[in-house]
Design a protein around this motif. Structure first.
Motif, PDB file in Angstrom:
ATOM      1  N   MET A  62     -14.982   1.071  -1.395  1.00 35.58           N
ATOM      2  CA  MET A  62     -13.994   0.099  -0.964  1.00 35.58           C
ATOM      3  C   MET A  62     -13.451   0.488   0.400  1.00 35.58           C
ATOM      4  SD  MET A  62     -10.408  -0.981  -2.783  1.00 35.58           S
ATOM      5  CE  MET A  62      -9.312  -2.111  -1.955  1.00 35.58           C
ATOM      6  N   ALA A  63     -13.229  -0.477   1.246  1.00 29.41           N
ATOM      7  CA  ALA A  63     -12.690  -0.205   2.575  1.00 29.41           C
ATOM      8  C   ALA A  63     -11.301   0.393   2.471  1.00 29.41           C
ATOM      9  CB  ALA A  63     -12.652  -1.498   3.388  1.00 29.41           C
ATOM     10  N   ALA A  64     -10.973   1.274   3.400  1.00 31.47           N
ATOM     11  CA  ALA A  64      -9.667   1.920   3.387  1.00 31.47           C
ATOM     12  C   ALA A  64      -8.583   0.906   3.693  1.00 31.47           C
ATOM     13  CB  ALA A  64      -9.635   3.051   4.411  1.00 31.47           C
ATOM     14  N   ALA A  65      -7.464   1.033   2.987  1.00 33.40           N
ATOM     15  CA  ALA A  65      -6.309   0.186   3.231  1.00 33.40           C
ATOM     16  C   ALA A  65      -5.257   1.000   3.961  1.00 33.40           C
ATOM     17  CB  ALA A  65      -5.740  -0.330   1.908  1.00 33.40           C
ATOM     18  N   VAL A  66      -4.704   0.459   5.038  1.00 35.23           N
ATOM     19  CA  VAL A  66      -3.757   1.193   5.871  1.00 35.23           C
ATOM     20  C   VAL A  66      -2.466   0.403   5.976  1.00 35.23           C
ATOM     21  CG1 VAL A  66      -3.373   2.264   8.114  1.00 35.23           C
ATOM     22  CG2 VAL A  66      -5.686   2.109   7.201  1.00 35.23           C
ATOM     23  N   PHE A  69      -5.457  -0.314 -10.681  1.00 36.42           N
ATOM     24  CA  PHE A  69      -5.611   1.050 -11.183  1.00 36.42           C
ATOM     25  C   PHE A  69      -4.980   2.060 -10.235  1.00 36.42           C
ATOM     26  CE2 PHE A  69      -8.079   5.042 -11.699  1.00 36.42           C
ATOM     27  CZ  PHE A  69      -7.617   5.346 -12.966  1.00 36.42           C
ATOM     28  N   ALA A  70      -5.139   1.855  -8.934  1.00 38.07           N
ATOM     29  CA  ALA A  70      -4.501   2.759  -7.968  1.00 38.07           C
ATOM     30  C   ALA A  70      -2.987   2.753  -8.155  1.00 38.07           C
ATOM     31  CB  ALA A  70      -4.868   2.358  -6.543  1.00 38.07           C
ATOM     32  N   ASP A  71      -2.416   1.581  -8.412  1.00 37.62           N
ATOM     33  CA  ASP A  71      -0.970   1.512  -8.655  1.00 37.62           C
ATOM     34  C   ASP A  71      -0.580   2.307  -9.899  1.00 37.62           C
ATOM     35  OD1 ASP A  71      -0.477  -0.036  -6.434  1.00 37.62           O
ATOM     36  OD2 ASP A  71      -0.512  -1.951  -7.508  1.00 37.62           O
ATOM     37  N   THR A  72      -1.427   2.244 -10.944  1.00 40.37           N
ATOM     38  CA  THR A  72      -1.167   3.036 -12.151  1.00 40.37           C
ATOM     39  C   THR A  72      -1.153   4.521 -11.813  1.00 40.37           C
ATOM     40  OG1 THR A  72      -2.164   1.392 -13.629  1.00 40.37           O
ATOM     41  CG2 THR A  72      -2.062   3.665 -14.433  1.00 40.37           C
ATOM     42  N   TRP A 127     -15.973  -4.206 -11.290  1.00 41.41           N
ATOM     43  CA  TRP A 127     -14.656  -4.007 -10.687  1.00 41.41           C
ATOM     44  C   TRP A 127     -14.442  -5.011  -9.551  1.00 41.41           C
ATOM     45  CZ3 TRP A 127     -10.965   0.060 -11.520  1.00 41.41           C
ATOM     46  CH2 TRP A 127     -11.330   0.999 -12.488  1.00 41.41           C
ATOM     47  N   THR A 128     -13.249  -5.571  -9.489  1.00 39.17           N
ATOM     48  CA  THR A 128     -12.851  -6.403  -8.356  1.00 39.17           C
ATOM     49  C   THR A 128     -11.844  -5.620  -7.517  1.00 39.17           C
ATOM     50  OG1 THR A 128     -10.961  -7.392  -9.516  1.00 39.17           O
ATOM     51  CG2 THR A 128     -13.125  -8.481  -9.772  1.00 39.17           C
ATOM     52  N   ASP A 129     -11.549  -6.120  -6.322  1.00 41.64           N
ATOM     53  CA  ASP A 129     -10.533  -5.468  -5.491  1.00 41.64           C
ATOM     54  C   ASP A 129      -9.187  -5.445  -6.213  1.00 41.64           C
ATOM     55  OD1 ASP A 129     -12.329  -4.970  -3.503  1.00 41.64           O
ATOM     56  OD2 ASP A 129     -11.742  -6.668  -2.240  1.00 41.64           O
ATOM     57  N   GLU A 130      -8.907  -6.505  -6.966  1.00 40.06           N
ATOM     58  CA  GLU A 130      -7.651  -6.544  -7.720  1.00 40.06           C
ATOM     59  C   GLU A 130      -7.618  -5.451  -8.789  1.00 40.06           C
ATOM     60  OE1 GLU A 130      -9.593  -9.182  -7.107  1.00 40.06           O
ATOM     61  OE2 GLU A 130      -8.325 -10.185  -5.606  1.00 40.06           O
ATOM     62  N   ASP A 131      -8.764  -5.226  -9.447  1.00 44.85           N
ATOM     63  CA  ASP A 131      -8.840  -4.162 -10.450  1.00 44.85           C
ATOM     64  C   ASP A 131      -8.608  -2.795  -9.806  1.00 44.85           C
ATOM     65  OD1 ASP A 131      -9.521  -5.865 -12.635  1.00 44.85           O
ATOM     66  OD2 ASP A 131     -11.613  -5.879 -11.969  1.00 44.85           O
TER      67      ASP A 131
END
Length: 578
Positions: A1-5, A476-479, A468-472
């Motif tokens: 997945m591309a990095a989110a900044v 999970f990262a939020d968890t 897996w979707t980007d939303e998934d």
């Protein structure tokens, strides 16, 4: 997945991301003695030893960066991550010395202490919650364990001695190919006599084990919980040690065979220091680059952005080189694949070159992975309730450790495992956090840090069927971040950017089939004489001149460089007979 900044971080003066290839200054030649597919650490090590042995060797890497999973990437501006593999220990000492890796730029920061497990509990009388810190100082470690059990503190040195006795005995097996069963049972008498030499490491291990053979057998076959329960009574210590038995593996401490990986707790060695684990300066790409420099100094040609499409098969059925995706043909006398066995035999080797029964067997290799890796850039040092930061903001000893979150008890680990087996990401996942920038300032801007989160258990397919979707991924990262927040309030607000790698992402980016970091499960049915399959345990494939050299072959993932070394020796021995 591309990095989110996070928006607004550019004003901090971060440099922009650059992704340049590490091409050899030498042009790719049309003919070599040996071609290595994939510039992971095993492929690079194999190339160095092949070159030392007199074979003109080329390494072809499909990505823009060398190292396979042992890479450093600036995926978030200004922050340099060990994007997949993140700790160094099980690099075989003779390889470190033979290839002069220190001379070629390898610098390691050895961690001491090395393990920190904070508790989720209320402090007593204004004190912070308890925590468990393990390190090389045995007296201090016993004091830490004594906070939970005086009995456990007393027997802990005996436990380490027990593991060390067993670990030292298997070192000969790591540094040699498995016993040559075909050589011992087939062919001429001369061939059988020659193959007797392959028994030497096994005999050496047996002699070292001596009366400890029953203990070794139990350890490698038993559930880790059985071994740990016999030694210890405190849950935090048992759970912390149990993480070693499941790290990277889709298993539970309650499952048979999980005890074997406990040996990794003491098998490591860095710069002659037993049991040491460390951070490579500049990230794990530093070890790959040092190996590449060594190989190039010996004469190997190493190229990035060279994507191999297929192994060339001659009319006689043997490997004759490779074809790149751009149509370029490069010929060679032998080909070594550092890719997984699945990619090697299902994607790179023409189907008609392999027996149907062999292809069927390849399909049965287990690549199940429970791992998600999240790389996080933060603008301040995490502040743990169990070990509050000092007033000056400098890192404490615990910040350099593997920080075990959600590891207070065996039941917490078991529940995380059960959820993963049901096709759901764990709602309270096992998290191993590392912050290498506390020892290596080259990784992040001043005052900022890189954080590695190695997380279990997450399935390859959600609910056994859904991608897996980007939303998934974000959910999970939020968890995960919510759980880190419980232990270190303020962590979520410190996040500048993140890079989420679920099992399918690890497969797509790094070529790790199933997302498995070991190139295949390290279960008992896929070790030693059966890694990856009994018919190819000696690194030779059914195609003459095509060899495996990656972690999918003996001794497997985690034991850095041994497969590359062993396969190179096998090729050089065979080459003399060509």
């Amino acid at each position: 997945m591309a990095a989110a900044v996070r928006a607004g971080c550019a004003h901090k003066g971060f440099i922009s991301v650059t992704r340049r290839g590490s091409h050899s200054s030498t042009a790719l030649k049309p003919q070599y003695d040996a071609i290595v597919i994939g510039a992971g650490h095993n492929g690079l090590i194999a190339s160095a030893y092949l070159q030392k042995g007199g074979l003109k060797t080329a390494v072809l890497e499909r990505r823009h960066v060398l190292g396979g999973a042992a890479v450093s990437e600036e995926i978030i501006p200004g922050f340099h991550f060990s994007r997949a593999s993140y700790l160094l220990s099980l690099l075989r000492p003779h390889i470190y010395q033979d290839l002069e890796l220190k001379k070629h730029g390898l610098k390691v920061y050895i961690r001491d202490p090395y393990s920190f497990t904070p508790m989720l509990e209320d402090g007593v009388r204004g004190r912070p919650p308890r925590s468990l810190t393990l390190g090389a100082d045995l007296e201090k470690t016993q004091q830490e364990i004594g906070k939970f059990s005086e009995k456990d503190a007393k027997v802990y040195p005996d436990f380490l001695s027990y593991l060390e006795r067993l670990a030292c005995a298997i070192h000969p097996l790591l540094d040699a190919p498995p016993v040559d069963i075909p050589g011992l049972t087939q062919g001429s008498l001369r061939k059988k006599i020659t193959a007797l030499g392959s028994l030497k490491p096994l005999v050496k291990s047996g002699l070292k084990l001596g009366k400890n053979i029953p203990d070794f057998y139990e350890l490698v076959t038993a559930p880790a919980i059985k071994v740990l329960n016999r030694w210890f009574e405190s849950e935090p210590l048992r759970a912390t040690l149990a993480t070693d038995s499941v790290i990277g593996a889709n298993t539970s401490p309650n499952n048979p065979g999980s005890g074997y990986v406990l040996l990794h707790h003491v098998m490591g060695e860095l710069e002659k220091e037993k049991g040491a684990w460390g951070y490579v300066e500049g990230g794990m790409g530093g070890v790959s680059q040092s190996i590449a420099r060594s190989a190039r100094s010996l004469g190997a040609d190493i190229f990035t952005n060279r994507d191999v499409k297929q192994v060339l098969i001659g009319q006689d059925g043997s490997a004759k080189g490779i074809i790149l995706t751009d149509g370029t043909e490069v010929h060679s006398k032998v080909v070594l694949s550092n890719a997984t066995p699945y990619i090697t035999f299902k994607q790179l080797t023409p189907k008609d070159a392999l027996p149907e029964a062999f292809i069927t067997a390849v399909d049965q290799i287990d690549y199940t992975s429970p791992v998600t890796k999240i790389n996080v850039a933060v603008d301040k040092l995490p502040n743990f309730l169990a070990a509050p930061n000092s007033a000056d903001g400098k890192p404490g000893p615990h910040h350099q450790c593997s920080i075990h979150l959600n590891c207070e008890s065996m039941e917490v680990l078991e529940e995380a495992y059960r959820e993963g087996q049901q096709g759901r990401p764990s709602s309270r996942p096992m998290i191993e956090m590392t912050i290498p920038s506390v020892l290596d300032p080259t990784l992040a801007p001043p005052g900022c840090h890189v954080v590695s989160l190695f997380i279990q258990f997450t399935p390859y397919l959600l609910e056994g069927r859904r991608a897996w979707t980007d939303e998934d991924r974000e959910r999970f990262a939020d968890t995960v971040f919510d759980w880190v927040e419980h232990y270190a309030p303020g962590f979520k607000n410190s996040i500048v950017g993140k890079d989420i790698l679920t099992p399918p992402d690890l497969e797509r980016v790094f070529g790790l089939t199933g997302g498995n970091i070991f190139h295949g499960s390290m279960s008992l049915d896929q070790l030693y004489l059966a890694r990856p399959l009994p018919s190819v345990a000696d690194y030779r494939s059914p195609v003459k001149g095509l060899y495996l050299c990656g972690s999918g072959s003996h001794p497997g993932g985690g034991v850095m460089g041994a497969a590359g070394w062993n396969s190179a020796l096998k090729v050089l021995a065979d080459f003399k007979r060509l």
